[in-house]
Design a protein around this motif. Sequence first.
Motif, short mmCIF file in Angstrom:
data_model
loop_
_atom_site.label_atom_id
_atom_site.label_comp_id
_atom_site.label_asym_id
_atom_site.label_seq_id
_atom_site.Cartn_x
_atom_site.Cartn_y
_atom_site.Cartn_z
N TYR A 71 -0.92 -1.24 -4.89
CA TYR A 71 -2.09 -2.02 -4.48
C TYR A 71 -3.34 -1.34 -5.01
O TYR A 71 -3.53 -0.15 -4.85
N SER B 217 4.26 -6.37 -6.45
CA SER B 217 5.36 -5.86 -5.66
C SER B 217 6.68 -6.12 -6.36
O SER B 217 6.86 -7.12 -7.04
N GLY C 123 -2.58 -6.54 -5.63
CA GLY C 123 -1.47 -5.69 -6.04
C GLY C 123 -0.30 -6.48 -6.58
O GLY C 123 -0.37 -7.69 -6.79
N ILE D 262 0.86 -1.19 0.00
CA ILE D 262 0.00 0.00 0.00
C ILE D 262 0.89 1.24 0.00
O ILE D 262 0.68 2.16 -0.78
N CYS E 299 -2.21 -5.16 -12.57
CA CYS E 299 -0.93 -5.46 -11.92
C CYS E 299 0.13 -5.87 -12.93
O CYS E 299 1.28 -5.41 -12.86
N CYS F 237 -9.57 -6.40 -4.30
CA CYS F 237 -8.31 -5.70 -4.14
C CYS F 237 -7.18 -6.66 -4.48
O CYS F 237 -7.35 -7.88 -4.45
#
Length: 182
Positions: free
Chosen positions: A57, A73, A71, A52, A123, A69
């Motif tokens: 995200y 990384s 995300g 976040i 993503c 939701c």
Amino acid sequence: MAQLTHRIATEADIPALVALMDRSIAGPLAAFLTPDQIAASRKLMGIDSQIIADRTYVIVEADGVLAGCGGWSGRITEYGGDHTPGREPAPLTPGVDAARIRAMYTAPEFVRRGVGRLILGLCEAAARAAGYDRAELVATMGGEPLYRAAGYAEIERFEDDRGGAPVPLVRMGKRLTTGPSR
């Protein structure tokens, strides 16, 4: 059908995200796991404030209602929430390492309505724009069909028992092409 919109999550969204994650684990995922594995999943999964803070995200809403939701990384940690042991926040190297698709959850009432596919596509596009040519994720048994349909292939199956009961998981990967996501 409701209009799906998306935005980047902020720290102010955390309470609503935690509630959605709990409903997702107790709902759709419960069809694949025992009650002990559900309890263990709550210890292994959850909110990751690092992604976040990294602004990677995404929240998907359907007519203003939180629908899902997830995300990606550029950090070593493969899965788990803030409370999960063994987290590694060190950065990955684009073009060498695979970006991590992380913490995808769909509200039970929005399952199989395109929410997960939308998040996954967003993503993958963002990871590709950041220089990654591959993505990897660790899927629950509930998420595996979505990822397989989106072109992810199994790398390995394993169980994580750090939550008290062995939770079956599958590491999956995909090459990110330069065109739009399927």
